[in-house]
Design a protein around this motif. Structure first.
Motif, short mmCIF file in Angstrom:
data_model
loop_
_atom_site.label_atom_id
_atom_site.label_comp_id
_atom_site.label_asym_id
_atom_site.label_seq_id
_atom_site.Cartn_x
_atom_site.Cartn_y
_atom_site.Cartn_z
N ARG A 216 0.82 -1.22 0.00
CA ARG A 216 0.00 0.00 0.00
C ARG A 216 0.85 1.27 0.00
O ARG A 216 0.53 2.22 -0.69
CB ARG A 216 -0.92 0.03 1.23
CG ARG A 216 -2.04 -0.93 1.16
CD ARG A 216 -3.25 -0.12 1.09
NE ARG A 216 -4.44 -0.94 1.02
CZ ARG A 216 -5.58 -0.41 0.69
NH1 ARG A 216 -5.65 0.86 0.45
NH2 ARG A 216 -6.63 -1.15 0.63
N LEU A 217 1.91 1.27 0.82
CA LEU A 217 2.74 2.47 0.96
C LEU A 217 3.78 2.60 -0.14
O LEU A 217 4.22 3.70 -0.44
CB LEU A 217 3.48 2.45 2.30
CG LEU A 217 2.64 2.60 3.56
CD1 LEU A 217 3.52 2.44 4.79
CD2 LEU A 217 1.94 3.95 3.59
N GLY A 218 4.18 1.49 -0.71
CA GLY A 218 5.30 1.47 -1.64
C GLY A 218 6.57 1.16 -0.85
O GLY A 218 6.66 1.48 0.34
N LYS A 219 7.52 0.54 -1.51
CA LYS A 219 8.72 0.06 -0.80
C LYS A 219 9.53 1.20 -0.20
O LYS A 219 10.02 1.08 0.92
CB LYS A 219 9.59 -0.78 -1.73
CG LYS A 219 9.05 -2.14 -1.98
CD LYS A 219 10.01 -2.99 -2.78
CE LYS A 219 9.42 -4.37 -2.99
NZ LYS A 219 10.35 -5.25 -3.69
N VAL A 220 9.69 2.30 -0.92
CA VAL A 220 10.52 3.40 -0.42
C VAL A 220 9.93 4.00 0.85
O VAL A 220 10.62 4.14 1.87
CB VAL A 220 10.70 4.48 -1.51
CG1 VAL A 220 11.41 5.70 -0.94
CG2 VAL A 220 11.46 3.92 -2.70
N LYS A 221 8.65 4.34 0.81
CA LYS A 221 8.00 4.94 1.99
C LYS A 221 7.93 3.93 3.14
O LYS A 221 8.15 4.28 4.29
CB LYS A 221 6.60 5.42 1.61
CG LYS A 221 5.96 6.27 2.67
CD LYS A 221 4.69 6.91 2.16
CE LYS A 221 4.12 7.86 3.21
NZ LYS A 221 2.90 8.51 2.73
N PHE A 222 7.65 2.67 2.81
CA PHE A 222 7.58 1.63 3.82
C PHE A 222 8.92 1.46 4.52
O PHE A 222 9.00 1.39 5.75
CB PHE A 222 7.14 0.30 3.20
CG PHE A 222 7.19 -0.85 4.16
CD1 PHE A 222 6.18 -1.04 5.08
CD2 PHE A 222 8.25 -1.75 4.14
CE1 PHE A 222 6.22 -2.10 5.97
CE2 PHE A 222 8.31 -2.81 5.02
CZ PHE A 222 7.29 -2.99 5.94
N ASN A 223 10.01 1.39 3.74
CA ASN A 223 11.34 1.21 4.33
C ASN A 223 11.73 2.40 5.20
O ASN A 223 12.37 2.24 6.23
CB ASN A 223 12.38 0.96 3.24
CG ASN A 223 12.29 -0.44 2.69
OD1 ASN A 223 11.79 -1.35 3.33
ND2 ASN A 223 12.78 -0.61 1.47
N LYS A 224 11.34 3.59 4.79
CA LYS A 224 11.61 4.79 5.61
C LYS A 224 10.86 4.69 6.93
O LYS A 224 11.42 4.94 8.00
CB LYS A 224 11.21 6.05 4.85
CG LYS A 224 11.53 7.32 5.58
CD LYS A 224 11.19 8.54 4.77
CE LYS A 224 11.52 9.79 5.57
NZ LYS A 224 11.16 11.01 4.84
#
Length: 65
Positions: free
Chosen positions: A12-20
């Protein structure tokens, strides 16, 4: 256990936002452990072991999926 929720959130968030977001959560959790150890006078080695244990438990629970 938590892997399906983590994967859904990541999608849902996308990998970049999720990893942050995950990095910030890990940072905060490490700070809590550090403050706990400082308040009780627990040495650096024991604190590092607690952080490693938290990481390993997160993997087992599926929080790091």
């Amino acid at each position: 256990m938590f892997a399906p929720i983590v994967i859904l959130l990541r999608d849902r968030l996308g990998k970049v936002k999720f990893n942050k977001l995950r990095g910030e959560a890990i940072k905060l959790h490490s700070q809590v452990i550090t403050n706990f150890c400082e308040n009780l006078g627990i040495d650096r080695t024991a604190r590092q072991n607690m952080i490693r244990t938290a990481r390993d438990n997160g993997k087992k629970l599926g929080l790091l999926a």
